[in-house]
Design a protein around this motif. Structure first.
Motif, PDB file in Angstrom:
ATOM      1  N   SER A 469      33.085  29.799  32.701  1.00 46.30           N
ATOM      2  CA  SER A 469      34.818  29.640  33.437  1.00 46.30           C
ATOM      3  C   SER A 469      35.000  31.024  33.509  1.00 46.30           C
ATOM      4  CB  SER A 469      35.528  29.029  32.566  1.00 46.30           C
ATOM      5  OG  SER A 469      36.779  29.078  32.920  1.00 46.30           O
ATOM      6  N   LEU A 470      35.583  31.169  34.547  1.00 42.79           N
ATOM      7  CA  LEU A 470      36.303  32.586  35.566  1.00 42.79           C
ATOM      8  C   LEU A 470      37.430  32.282  35.941  1.00 42.79           C
ATOM      9  CD1 LEU A 470      33.676  32.988  39.049  1.00 42.79           C
ATOM     10  CD2 LEU A 470      33.128  33.658  36.915  1.00 42.79           C
ATOM     11  N   THR A 471      38.087  33.813  35.907  1.00 38.51           N
ATOM     12  CA  THR A 471      40.065  33.520  35.855  1.00 38.51           C
ATOM     13  C   THR A 471      40.334  33.237  37.270  1.00 38.51           C
ATOM     14  OG1 THR A 471      39.261  36.081  37.266  1.00 38.51           O
ATOM     15  CG2 THR A 471      39.908  35.999  34.591  1.00 38.51           C
ATOM     16  N   ASN A 472      41.530  33.252  37.502  1.00 40.02           N
ATOM     17  CA  ASN A 472      41.615  32.752  39.314  1.00 40.02           C
ATOM     18  C   ASN A 472      43.000  33.662  39.481  1.00 40.02           C
ATOM     19  OD1 ASN A 472      43.525  30.694  41.173  1.00 40.02           O
ATOM     20  ND2 ASN A 472      44.346  30.011  40.339  1.00 40.02           N
ATOM     21  N   PRO A 473      42.160  34.671  40.375  1.00 42.44           N
ATOM     22  CA  PRO A 473      41.346  33.827  41.254  1.00 42.44           C
ATOM     23  C   PRO A 473      40.624  35.078  40.265  1.00 42.44           C
ATOM     24  CG  PRO A 473      42.443  35.849  42.641  1.00 42.44           C
ATOM     25  CD  PRO A 473      43.253  35.537  41.105  1.00 42.44           C
ATOM     26  N   GLY A 474      38.405  35.116  41.360  1.00 43.01           N
ATOM     27  CA  GLY A 474      37.834  35.535  40.269  1.00 43.01           C
ATOM     28  C   GLY A 474      36.617  36.573  41.509  1.00 43.01           C
ATOM     29  N   LEU A 520      41.538  39.342  53.082  1.00 42.30           N
ATOM     30  CA  LEU A 520      41.126  40.254  53.357  1.00 42.30           C
ATOM     31  C   LEU A 520      41.459  41.959  53.784  1.00 42.30           C
ATOM     32  CD1 LEU A 520      38.028  38.773  54.792  1.00 42.30           C
ATOM     33  CD2 LEU A 520      38.044  38.833  52.354  1.00 42.30           C
ATOM     34  N   GLY A 521      41.699  41.830  54.767  1.00 37.78           N
ATOM     35  CA  GLY A 521      42.577  42.900  55.009  1.00 37.78           C
ATOM     36  C   GLY A 521      43.389  43.241  54.173  1.00 37.78           C
ATOM     37  N   GLN A 522      44.429  43.111  53.588  1.00 37.64           N
ATOM     38  CA  GLN A 522      45.114  43.124  52.857  1.00 37.64           C
ATOM     39  C   GLN A 522      44.679  43.008  51.223  1.00 37.64           C
ATOM     40  OE1 GLN A 522      48.883  43.405  53.314  1.00 37.64           O
ATOM     41  NE2 GLN A 522      48.140  43.651  55.514  1.00 37.64           N
ATOM     42  N   ARG A 523      43.460  43.131  50.938  1.00 33.85           N
ATOM     43  CA  ARG A 523      42.748  43.507  50.041  1.00 33.85           C
ATOM     44  C   ARG A 523      43.311  43.168  48.633  1.00 33.85           C
ATOM     45  NH1 ARG A 523      41.405  50.277  49.866  1.00 33.85           N
ATOM     46  NH2 ARG A 523      40.451  49.586  52.193  1.00 33.85           N
ATOM     47  N   SER A 524      44.187  41.630  48.771  1.00 33.76           N
ATOM     48  CA  SER A 524      44.963  40.895  48.121  1.00 33.76           C
ATOM     49  C   SER A 524      44.263  39.473  48.024  1.00 33.76           C
ATOM     50  CB  SER A 524      46.206  41.176  47.813  1.00 33.76           C
ATOM     51  OG  SER A 524      46.211  40.577  46.945  1.00 33.76           O
ATOM     52  N   PHE A 525      44.083  38.810  47.022  1.00 33.57           N
ATOM     53  CA  PHE A 525      44.385  37.093  46.737  1.00 33.57           C
ATOM     54  C   PHE A 525      45.420  36.478  46.998  1.00 33.57           C
ATOM     55  CE2 PHE A 525      40.397  37.879  44.776  1.00 33.57           C
ATOM     56  CZ  PHE A 525      39.200  37.207  45.108  1.00 33.57           C
ATOM     57  N   LEU A 546      44.912  40.535  41.196  1.00 34.02           N
ATOM     58  CA  LEU A 546      45.088  40.174  42.444  1.00 34.02           C
ATOM     59  C   LEU A 546      44.230  40.819  43.739  1.00 34.02           C
ATOM     60  CD1 LEU A 546      48.541  38.281  42.479  1.00 34.02           C
ATOM     61  CD2 LEU A 546      46.615  37.833  41.966  1.00 34.02           C
ATOM     62  N   GLU A 547      43.887  42.560  43.310  1.00 39.14           N
ATOM     63  CA  GLU A 547      43.062  42.927  43.740  1.00 39.14           C
ATOM     64  C   GLU A 547      42.046  42.745  44.526  1.00 39.14           C
ATOM     65  OE1 GLU A 547      41.902  47.888  44.594  1.00 39.14           O
ATOM     66  OE2 GLU A 547      42.446  46.897  42.319  1.00 39.14           O
ATOM     67  N   ILE A 548      41.314  42.438  45.987  1.00 35.77           N
ATOM     68  CA  ILE A 548      39.791  42.395  46.007  1.00 35.77           C
ATOM     69  C   ILE A 548      39.130  43.627  46.282  1.00 35.77           C
ATOM     70  CG2 ILE A 548      38.122  41.625  47.936  1.00 35.77           C
ATOM     71  CD1 ILE A 548      41.303  39.372  48.968  1.00 35.77           C
ATOM     72  N   SER A 549      38.153  43.940  45.743  1.00 34.27           N
ATOM     73  CA  SER A 549      37.693  45.674  45.162  1.00 34.27           C
ATOM     74  C   SER A 549      36.244  45.352  45.858  1.00 34.27           C
ATOM     75  CB  SER A 549      37.249  45.902  43.695  1.00 34.27           C
ATOM     76  OG  SER A 549      36.827  44.302  43.284  1.00 34.27           O
TER      77      SER A 549
END
Length: 620
Positions: A469-474, A520-525, A546-549
């Motif tokens: 099970s993953l976090t949401n988002p993951g 993707l451009g905002q680096r945030s889900f 929420l950060e897309i690393s």
């Protein structure tokens, strides 16, 4: 027949409150369940006594509960008729696998041989272990069970280098080799989870105004740092100060009122460092094209002659992720769930990954039999994907029976009996190489109502390395393929808040692809602020979670909007077209597995070597 139903009700002393509507529904019940007028009146008497209703009046408001009563009566009658019916439990697995009785083996979910795959009906419904509803009795007729088009390829992409090959396929039943090349079974994929925030059992919904302010300020600050470090723009300045020369600034798009954003209400809020967090009106009339929404962090080139209005000449609405920094994560943010290193061979070549992706609801609105999930697992049993990704809701809080409170089980019992037990059966039959990923949803009735959301607290015995099970988002990696997923419908929310101006050259506009590239451009889900109504966004947890690393190779964004699979070219640090094409992301909206009383769609995807991809959107 309606008159006869009315007479039978009157004979036993019942009056009809909304006569026309009630008779119409009763007639439908008679047809669907093959009942006589006397039968349906007798069933109503039982329902009336069980519910201890006061007045001898048939009310339209009771028809939904009466329908459920009829369905339960029908199921009990079928169980009594099926004298040889055995209700399997999870404890019977070893007995079944060792049993040589061919008749029993035909009724269970097993790993098929090549011969069995060719001879078995493609759309057969398996009898999985568990309670009675795990294997739908043949005599229980539901709208989902009566559908004629099964496993139809709605859309397909054959290769990432030629995205124009995506086309609408004719409606025909799909066979084993019609969809994508299957990865050889028995090869276990590696799995690494990047980050595990928020943690299970965390404290939430105690965020303060200070947390909201810091989360937004940190986003502006990070975008400013990245923009400057790219070397393409000079140090940003305060946009609220009047200046005749052109300036560069960074800030967040805001609306000056309560309504939707428009050209006249657009404001730019800069950082505390540059302007003390003040806002300035943003003029967009000089721009030939743009796409903005509230909460978006943008770079602006323009001038502010009066100090009250920033006239934009260029918007930098996307700061691309640098692929060189993708894996420079802190070790504490990586949680390795497998120790296998065979995801790459001796030459370092990327391993193939086959995956099936589906998003809830996993049962139709007319019952809680979870027939679409049973069909999906039967399909996965034939295809043998290395990874099965399921995104919530699993126990949907919007399901009619859940909302009415007519179920006689707790939400946790439904989740473990209908979802987890079936998945346990699936991975046990397929073998040790099978993996299942679960991502919760804020619509899950048995889970925390908060976003970002911790993972499900599940610990299946001896299967914890197969069901994760993953976090949401993951974000996680499987065979070095980076996958990001979020079950909140951010595409729909962005679609309702975004305003844009399209170029006048007549080129076709891919709006869904544009919305996905914003994420993707905002680096945030979830870059939208303020969040959509009903989203329990907790800013004390959001900053990190929420950060897309890193740039995901596959981005999964389930939505109520139309399903799609899109190849998104992303720009690198340079501005040349060739460099932009070097980084690509496959964005997937699998649609919903169940829609109303019928089936929905899911995605089968094969991510291969040299950035090749085969993908099909399949109607269940």
């Amino acid at each position: 027949m309606e008159e006869e139903i009315k007479e039978k009700f009157q004979e036993v002393g019942f009056t009809l409150e909304d006569e026309e509507e009630i008779l119409k529904k009763c007639l439908t019940f008679c047809i669907n369940y093959n009942l006589k007028p006397s039968d349906i009146v007798s069933s109503w008497e039982v329902y009336y006594l069980n519910r201890r209703l006061d007045e001898p009046t048939v009310k339209n408001a009771e028809m939904d509960g009466f329908l459920l009563h009829l369905q339960n009566e029908k199921k009990e009658a079928i169980i009594e008729e099926e004298t040889g019916l055995h209700i399997y439990s999870i404890n019977d697995v070893d007995m079944i696998l060792n049993d040589e009785d061919g008749d029993i083996k035909e009724g269970i979910l097993g790993t098929p041989t090549h011969k069995a795959q060719n001879s078995e009906p493609f759309d057969s419904t398996p009898q999985t272990n568990g309670i009675h509803s795990s294997g739908k009795p043949s005599k229980l007729i539901t709208p989902f069970g009566q559908r004629t088009n099964k496993f139809v390829v709605k859309y397909s992409i054959n290769d990432v280098s030629n995205t124009e090959n995506g086309r609408e396929e004719p409606d025909h039943e799909n066979h084993e080799d019609d969809i994508i090349r299957k990865v050889q079974p028995g090869r276990r994929c590696s799995l690494t989870v990047h980050g595990s925030k928020p943690e299970t059992g965390c404290r939430f919904m105690y965020d303060r105004i200070e947390d909201r302010f810091n989360a937004l300020e940190n986003r502006i600050r990070k975008h400013t740092t990245t923009l400057v470090s790219s070397g393409l723009y000079e140090e940003p300045v305060d946009p609220t100060v009047s200046s005749q020369k052109s300036i560069v600034t960074v800030g967040m798009i805001c609306c000056d009122g309560e309504g939707h954003l428009n050209e006249k209400s657009t404001m730019l809020q800069s950082s505390v460092e540059h302007s003390g967090g003040q806002r300035v009106r943003l003029e967009l009339q000089n721009l030939s094209q743009y796409s903005i929404f509230p909460g978006q962090i943008v770079g602006i080139e323009g001038h502010n002659p009066s100090g009250h209005c920033l006239v934009a000449s260029k918007i930098v609405d996307s700061i691309p992720l640098s692929s060189s920094n993708d894996l420079n994560l802190h070790p504490s943010k990586k949680q390795a769930l497998s120790e296998e290193i065979q995801s790459t061979d001796s030459s370092g070549r990327q391993a193939e990954l086959s995956v099936i992706i589906a998003s809830g609801p996993f049962t139709t609105t007319d019952n809680l039999l979870f027939e679409p999930l049973v069909e999906l697992l039967s399909y996965a049993n034939r295809k043998l994907p290395q990874l099965l990704i399921l995104l919530g809701p699993f126990v949907d809080s919007e399901h009619p029976e859940i909302k009415r409170g007519t179920v006689d089980q707790s939400f946790d019992e439904i989740f473990h009996q209908e979802i987890i037990r079936r998945l346990q059966d699936y991975v046990e039959y397929i073998g040790s190489h099978a993996r299942v990923i679960l991502v919760p949803s804020i619509r899950d009735a048995n889970h925390d109502f908060v976003f970002p959301q911790p993972a499900f607290d599940i610990h299946p015995p001896d299967l914890k390395h197969q069901i994760t099970s993953l976090t949401n988002p993951g974000i996680f990696e499987a065979n070095q393929v980076k996958i990001g997923c979020c079950s909140v419908d951010i595409l729909k929310h962005l679609s309702g808040e975004e305003i844009s101006r399209n170029p006048k050259d007549g080129a076709p506009i891919d709006r869904m692809g544009r919305l996905a590239k914003h994420i993707l451009g905002q680096r945030s889900f979830y870059p939208l602020y303020p969040p959509a109504e009903g989203i329990p966004l907790d800013f004390s947890l959001a900053s990190e979670a929420l950060e897309i690393s890193l740039i995901p190779d596959i981005l999964i964004l389930p939505s109520d909007m139309k399903y799609f699979v899109k190849i998104l070219p992303l720009s690198g640090r340079g501005e040349g077209k060739e460099e932009e094409e070097q980084v690509k992301c496959v964005c997937v909206n699998p649609g919903r597995l169940a829609k109303g009383e019928g089936g929905g769609t899911f995605v089968e995807l094969n991510y291969g070597k040299s950035d090749t991809i085969n993908a099909s959107i399949i109607g269940i």
